[in-house]
Design a protein around this motif. Structure first.
Motif, PDB file in Angstrom:
ATOM      1  N   PRO A 196      -7.702  11.359  -1.446  1.00 48.80           N
ATOM      2  CA  PRO A 196      -8.555  12.145  -0.542  1.00 48.80           C
ATOM      3  C   PRO A 196      -8.033  12.064   0.895  1.00 48.80           C
ATOM      4  CG  PRO A 196      -9.877  10.724  -1.960  1.00 48.80           C
ATOM      5  CD  PRO A 196      -8.440  10.346  -2.195  1.00 48.80           C
ATOM      6  N   SER A 197      -8.118  13.189   1.565  1.00 46.83           N
ATOM      7  CA  SER A 197      -7.614  13.265   2.938  1.00 46.83           C
ATOM      8  C   SER A 197      -8.198  12.140   3.808  1.00 46.83           C
ATOM      9  CB  SER A 197      -7.988  14.636   3.488  1.00 46.83           C
ATOM     10  OG  SER A 197      -7.761  14.669   4.848  1.00 46.83           O
ATOM     11  N   GLY A 198      -7.347  11.427   4.495  1.00 43.78           N
ATOM     12  CA  GLY A 198      -7.788  10.399   5.443  1.00 43.78           C
ATOM     13  C   GLY A 198      -8.025   9.030   4.844  1.00 43.78           C
ATOM     14  N   LEU A 199      -8.078   8.927   3.494  1.00 44.33           N
ATOM     15  CA  LEU A 199      -8.400   7.625   2.881  1.00 44.33           C
ATOM     16  C   LEU A 199      -7.343   6.562   3.205  1.00 44.33           C
ATOM     17  CD1 LEU A 199     -10.149   5.912   0.817  1.00 44.33           C
ATOM     18  CD2 LEU A 199      -8.409   6.515  -0.857  1.00 44.33           C
ATOM     19  N   LEU A 200      -6.082   6.922   2.995  1.00 44.97           N
ATOM     20  CA  LEU A 200      -5.032   5.914   3.194  1.00 44.97           C
ATOM     21  C   LEU A 200      -4.961   5.492   4.659  1.00 44.97           C
ATOM     22  CD1 LEU A 200      -2.212   7.265   0.852  1.00 44.97           C
ATOM     23  CD2 LEU A 200      -3.885   5.466   0.400  1.00 44.97           C
ATOM     24  N   GLU A 201      -5.128   6.461   5.565  1.00 47.08           N
ATOM     25  CA  GLU A 201      -5.103   6.140   7.001  1.00 47.08           C
ATOM     26  C   GLU A 201      -6.253   5.183   7.342  1.00 47.08           C
ATOM     27  OE1 GLU A 201      -4.792   9.060   5.671  1.00 47.08           O
ATOM     28  OE2 GLU A 201      -3.165  10.182   6.610  1.00 47.08           O
ATOM     29  N   ARG A 202      -7.427   5.446   6.748  1.00 49.81           N
ATOM     30  CA  ARG A 202      -8.593   4.595   7.051  1.00 49.81           C
ATOM     31  C   ARG A 202      -8.373   3.167   6.540  1.00 49.81           C
ATOM     32  NH1 ARG A 202     -12.855   3.242   4.148  1.00 49.81           N
ATOM     33  NH2 ARG A 202     -12.739   4.906   2.586  1.00 49.81           N
ATOM     34  N   LEU A 203      -7.887   3.049   5.273  1.00 52.02           N
ATOM     35  CA  LEU A 203      -7.663   1.711   4.704  1.00 52.02           C
ATOM     36  C   LEU A 203      -6.565   0.984   5.482  1.00 52.02           C
ATOM     37  CD1 LEU A 203      -7.853   2.593   0.905  1.00 52.02           C
ATOM     38  CD2 LEU A 203      -9.582   1.407   2.280  1.00 52.02           C
ATOM     39  N   HIS A 204      -5.543   1.738   5.856  1.00 57.14           N
ATOM     40  CA  HIS A 204      -4.439   1.175   6.623  1.00 57.14           C
ATOM     41  C   HIS A 204      -4.971   0.607   7.943  1.00 57.14           C
ATOM     42  CE1 HIS A 204      -0.763   1.256   9.089  1.00 57.14           C
ATOM     43  NE2 HIS A 204      -0.082   1.249   7.952  1.00 57.14           N
ATOM     44  N   ALA A 205      -5.815   1.409   8.624  1.00 54.86           N
ATOM     45  CA  ALA A 205      -6.352   0.984   9.925  1.00 54.86           C
ATOM     46  C   ALA A 205      -7.261  -0.235   9.768  1.00 54.86           C
ATOM     47  CB  ALA A 205      -7.115   2.144  10.564  1.00 54.86           C
ATOM     48  N   GLU A 206      -8.062  -0.242   8.694  1.00 52.58           N
ATOM     49  CA  GLU A 206      -8.967  -1.393   8.477  1.00 52.58           C
ATOM     50  C   GLU A 206      -8.159  -2.671   8.274  1.00 52.58           C
ATOM     51  OE1 GLU A 206     -12.462   1.119   6.216  1.00 52.58           O
ATOM     52  OE2 GLU A 206     -11.623  -0.643   5.175  1.00 52.58           O
ATOM     53  N   ALA A 207      -7.116  -2.567   7.454  1.00 52.99           N
ATOM     54  CA  ALA A 207      -6.309  -3.766   7.175  1.00 52.99           C
ATOM     55  C   ALA A 207      -5.565  -4.189   8.435  1.00 52.99           C
ATOM     56  CB  ALA A 207      -5.333  -3.476   6.032  1.00 52.99           C
ATOM     57  N   GLU A 208      -5.044  -3.202   9.158  1.00 53.11           N
ATOM     58  CA  GLU A 208      -4.284  -3.527  10.371  1.00 53.11           C
ATOM     59  C   GLU A 208      -5.186  -4.208  11.411  1.00 53.11           C
ATOM     60  OE1 GLU A 208      -2.341  -0.169  12.124  1.00 53.11           O
ATOM     61  OE2 GLU A 208      -1.022  -1.439  13.334  1.00 53.11           O
ATOM     62  N   ALA A 209      -6.450  -3.767  11.441  1.00 49.83           N
ATOM     63  CA  ALA A 209      -7.376  -4.372  12.410  1.00 49.83           C
ATOM     64  C   ALA A 209      -7.560  -5.864  12.112  1.00 49.83           C
ATOM     65  CB  ALA A 209      -8.721  -3.649  12.352  1.00 49.83           C
ATOM     66  N   VAL A 210      -7.498  -6.239  10.839  1.00 43.57           N
ATOM     67  CA  VAL A 210      -7.660  -7.653  10.468  1.00 43.57           C
ATOM     68  C   VAL A 210      -6.356  -8.429  10.682  1.00 43.57           C
ATOM     69  CG1 VAL A 210      -8.151  -9.229   8.540  1.00 43.57           C
ATOM     70  CG2 VAL A 210      -9.458  -7.099   8.775  1.00 43.57           C
ATOM     71  N   ALA A 211      -5.226  -7.809  10.284  1.00 41.95           N
ATOM     72  CA  ALA A 211      -3.978  -8.583  10.209  1.00 41.95           C
ATOM     73  C   ALA A 211      -2.967  -8.255  11.301  1.00 41.95           C
ATOM     74  CB  ALA A 211      -3.328  -8.330   8.843  1.00 41.95           C
ATOM     75  N   GLY A 212      -3.193  -7.164  12.022  1.00 40.85           N
ATOM     76  CA  GLY A 212      -2.154  -6.618  12.901  1.00 40.85           C
ATOM     77  C   GLY A 212      -1.698  -7.520  14.036  1.00 40.85           C
TER      78      GLY A 212
END
Ligand SMILES: CC(C)(COP(=O)(O)OP(=O)(O)OC[C@H]1O[C@@H](n2cnc3c(N)ncnc32)[C@H](O)[C@@H]1OP(=O)(O)O)[C@@H](O)C(=O)NCCC(=O)NCCS
Length: 374
Positions: A196-212
């Motif tokens: 679904p449009s935007g799903l991967l970007e959202r999950l990527h951003a969530e993970a990056e916010a924790v680990a980035g």
């Protein structure tokens, strides 16, 4: 009585590889209702590869074949030069870099019209003989099952781990009759593409916010860059010791830079690789890896290979981060991709949770079966 002869199919026997491929197509249509096979070129490439094991392909061909002076490495005559009907096949691996107690990845298949006439037994007996003369004491094979009303209606056999089950169908009955024991169940999950449009970007951003703050991800297409080979070898080794294996007697694999290089180069002969790693900002250590393979002959169904995060780096959402980054790269590069299947130990809750977040849904069950010899 059905008359047949067992022969070895060498990678240079095109008709034999094509006949094997046809059997395999029929098998996947029977189990899954769709063609999930590897192309003939991939099978040839696989049989030729020797980076970590010898790969054998035995065929049961109709009738007798003239005696040959040229017995192959497994003591069987080669497939005849001219095509003959193929009734069944056994493909297997004799690991050479590690796990030398195993005959690994045995896949037995008999044409539907030739079943219950001893072909499967004859092929298996040969594989067990080859196991014994090669000093192996365990044969490992897999049974595949679609999640569907017809399989759900059958009695179910639960894995010894208590997690996952397989329906007791004809294939399972054959394996039980031959002394195999269910050692683990893997869940086959499917991700329908595009996501679904935007799903991967959202999950990527969530993970990056924790680990980035502590990590960065690096992706590429093709083989592992020279500077990461040693680290990636360590990750493959960790994968072999850390992923849950139930009662399967898998032992830690031996990986080094050369094996990683050969592994990638072999795959690149018949497709494309998309890989993502997580790097620790503090130490520069490679903390995690995920790999997708897109077969040239079937780019509509890319394959998910290894995903691993080193134990000392777990708990930072790196699994979700690298997988969402890798999937995005794959979707951008291969818009023809329609779905990805992946197999995980049914008891591997962490991996399954990541896959569920990405949109994977249960599609099938695969039984891991083990027979001890001697
Ligand atoms: C499983 C398979 C390889 C068996 O091949 P086969 O040539 O029919 O096997 P055999 O004739 O040697 O059968 C030997 C015994 O196994 C058992 N068996 C085999 N198929 C069975 C079935 N459908 N139901 C119950 N028992 C079965 C029986 O005990 C049989 O002996 P019997 O016929 O005297 O009763 C074949 O059914 C097949 O190709 N299935 C699809 C591929 C697959 O899923 N393979 C899984 C294992 S890797």
């Amino acid at each position: 009585m059905l008359e047949f002869t067992l022969v070895e199919a060498h990678p240079d026997s095109s008709w034999a590889l094509e006949a094997y491929h046809e059997l395999d197509v029929a098998h996947t249509l029977e189990v899954f209702g769709e063609d999930l096979t590897m192309s003939v070129d991939r099978v040839r490439n696989y049989l030729l590869s020797q980076e970590s094991g010898l790969h054998g392909l035995l065929l049961a061909v109709a009738g007798t074949v003239p005696a040959s002076e040229r017995l192959g490495r497994f003591g069987l005559p080669p497939a005849p030069e001219q095509p003959v009907p193929v009734l069944g096949a056994a493909q297997f691996t004799l690991p050479t870099a590690d796990n030398q107690h195993l005959v690994d990845d045995l896949f037995l298949t008999v044409a539907a019209t030739s079943r219950r006439r001893g072909v499967g037994t004859a092929l298996l007996d040969q594989v067990c003989r080859i196991a014994e003369v090669s000093g192996r004491d365990t044969v490992l094979t897999w049974s595949e099952h679609l999640l569907a009303p017809a399989t759900a209606a059958l009695p179910q056999l639960t894995a010894p781990t208590g997690s996952g089950s397989v329906p007791v169908d004809g294939n399972v009955r054959f394996l039980q009759a031959k002394g195999f024991e269910l050692a683990q169940v893997e869940r086959q999950s499917r991700l329908v593409l595009p996501t679904p449009s935007g799903l991967l970007e959202r999950l990527h951003a969530e993970a990056e916010a924790v680990a980035g703050r502590d990590y960065q991800v690096v992706s590429w297409r093709g083989e592992v860059p020279e500077e990461h080979l040693d680290a990636v070898a360590k990750l493959y080794q960790a994968m072999s010791s850390d992923a849950p294996v139930g009662d399967i007697d898998f032992r830690t694999e031996n990986w080094d830079a050369e094996r990683v290089r050969e592994h990638d180069r072999r795959l690149l002969l018949t497709g494309d690789l998309i890989q993502t790693i997580a790097l620790s900002r503090a130490s520069g250590e490679v903390a995690g890896l995920t790999v997708l393979f897109v077969p040239e002959a079937s780019p509509e169904r890319p394959e998910q290979y290894t995903t691993v995060v080193l134990e000392s780096h777990r708990g930072h959402r790196l699994g979700l981060w690298i997988k969402s980054a890798n999937l995005k790269l794959m979707e951008d590069g291969f818009p023809q991709a329609r779905y990805i299947d992946t197999w995980n130990a049914d008891e591997n809750g962490h991996m399954l949770a990541i896959n569920t977040a990405l949109g994977y849904r249960p599609h099938g069950a695969t039984g891991g079966w083990q027979r001890r010899l001697g």
